[in-house]
Design an enzyme around this catalytic site. Sequence first.
Site, mmCIF file in Angstrom:
data_model
loop_
_atom_site.group_PDB
_atom_site.id
_atom_site.type_symbol
_atom_site.label_atom_id
_atom_site.label_comp_id
_atom_site.label_asym_id
_atom_site.label_seq_id
_atom_site.Cartn_x
_atom_site.Cartn_y
_atom_site.Cartn_z
ATOM 1 N N HIS A 54 0.828 -1.211 0.000
ATOM 2 C CA HIS A 54 0.000 0.000 0.000
ATOM 3 C C HIS A 54 0.860 1.258 0.000
ATOM 4 O O HIS A 54 1.955 1.299 0.587
ATOM 5 C CB HIS A 54 -1.004 0.002 1.154
ATOM 6 C CG HIS A 54 -0.411 0.035 2.531
ATOM 7 N ND1 HIS A 54 0.002 1.196 3.146
ATOM 8 C CD2 HIS A 54 -0.205 -0.955 3.430
ATOM 9 C CE1 HIS A 54 0.434 0.912 4.365
ATOM 10 N NE2 HIS A 54 0.336 -0.377 4.559
ATOM 11 N N ASP B 234 -0.258 4.409 1.010
ATOM 12 C CA ASP B 234 -0.648 5.436 1.975
ATOM 13 C C ASP B 234 -0.003 5.227 3.335
ATOM 14 O O ASP B 234 0.545 4.151 3.632
ATOM 15 C CB ASP B 234 -2.169 5.488 2.120
ATOM 16 C CG ASP B 234 -2.751 4.205 2.693
ATOM 17 O OD1 ASP B 234 -2.285 3.102 2.289
ATOM 18 O OD2 ASP B 234 -3.653 4.279 3.545
ATOM 19 N N GLU C 56 -5.182 1.969 2.597
ATOM 20 C CA GLU C 56 -5.124 0.782 3.457
ATOM 21 C C GLU C 56 -5.289 1.144 4.919
ATOM 22 O O GLU C 56 -5.784 0.340 5.716
ATOM 23 C CB GLU C 56 -3.793 0.044 3.244
ATOM 24 C CG GLU C 56 -3.702 -1.323 3.913
ATOM 25 C CD GLU C 56 -3.188 -1.280 5.352
ATOM 26 O OE1 GLU C 56 -3.284 -2.309 6.050
ATOM 27 O OE2 GLU C 56 -2.663 -0.224 5.777
ATOM 28 N N GLU C 57 -4.848 2.354 5.298
ATOM 29 C CA GLU C 57 -4.795 2.737 6.708
ATOM 30 C C GLU C 57 -6.102 3.324 7.243
ATOM 31 O O GLU C 57 -6.132 3.838 8.358
ATOM 32 C CB GLU C 57 -3.657 3.756 6.923
ATOM 33 C CG GLU C 57 -2.261 3.256 6.571
ATOM 34 C CD GLU C 57 -1.717 2.248 7.567
ATOM 35 O OE1 GLU C 57 -2.474 1.821 8.464
ATOM 36 O OE2 GLU C 57 -0.535 1.886 7.467
#
Length: 391
Positions: A95, A97, A160-161
């Site tokens: 990911h 981010d 993703e976060e």
Amino acid sequence: MTVHPTGETEQATAPAEDLGAFLAEAIADPGELTARLCAIESVSGNEAAIADAVESVLVGIGAGEGPDLEVLRDGDTVVARTRLGLPERIVVAGHLDTVPVEGNLPPRRTVMDGEAYPDDEVVWGRGACDMKAGVAMALSAAAALRTPKRDVTWVFYDNEEVDAARNGLGRVSRTHPEWLAGDFAILGEPSNASVEGGCNGTIRVDVRTTGVRAHSARAFMGVNAIHAAAEVLARLAEHEPRTVSVDGLDYRESLSAVGIRGGVAGNVVPDECVISVNYRFAPSSSAAEAEEFLRTFFTGFDVVVTDAAEGARPGLDRPIAQDFIATLGLEPAPKLGWTDVSRFSALGVPAVNFGPGNPLFAHKSDEHVRVTEVERATAALLAYLETGAPR
């Protein structure tokens, strides 16, 4: 212990333009590439600039000396894949981010203080560990790959976060599942450059107790819902979590109260109390089976599911996974937390976590990754993907 940069430091500062060239200049140096990726701030929801840069790098790699790459994009998720017609396909994903910045940008390439880092250079800054080092590993390996023994798909995704509904990998799995097709997947989550297979599933429920509201001066006229919660907490305290073997890995489960709320006022006997419970279950069970277990466990109480995510079997019994383990020469361990390997498992693709960085420093203000670990992980990944690469 909090660790801080010390001695001589070199900051990585992203230029205002041509971020693709900024990354491409460091493609052969995964440590420096990590620093440059960190220099492109990409807090969740702000990944457009880094996605553009990564897309540019992948287009350049496909036009280079290695195999051609078909480059695809969905929002701020970028996918690149070889189309060589080989009998098996590996998916490598990471990911783009990060969680919000906490005074830890711009990144620095430096030496850290403390006995744990004797003469060991690190990249310090937001995203260094989680997981721009993993992204650097993938991009550097993609650039160095010449004759892959399997087709390869590279996936770099957004969001993703944050809430699962925004996750770029989840979005692509719904809109373009064929982009993620493969026989084995490697997710570059920080794992100290070791293999963590699959992941536990997770489910959260609210367990509700009810009573009768009354004035606390005449408590005998009511039924205290908070007092009734004692039975729920007693069951949790007495529970012995299981350890379940799945594909040769031992997954330890956990069942925990993670929140409690109740009460009306300081002079009122409450008529409701809610205990939030999180169950981390082995990937041999489904989320539906986990829910059934919880409803049985809390028989007599109202149970409402608030969140659930399937676990993922590691698939380490498959030859393609065994080849990965043999290449690295490492003993795999189970992933007790939940990661996006679960999304691959849902598509029928067994997956492991493998990436540089100590997960204990993920999201911390002193987030960092050892340069030697990024280099070692990149070399190991390339050895697995490349035909005739030394082991």
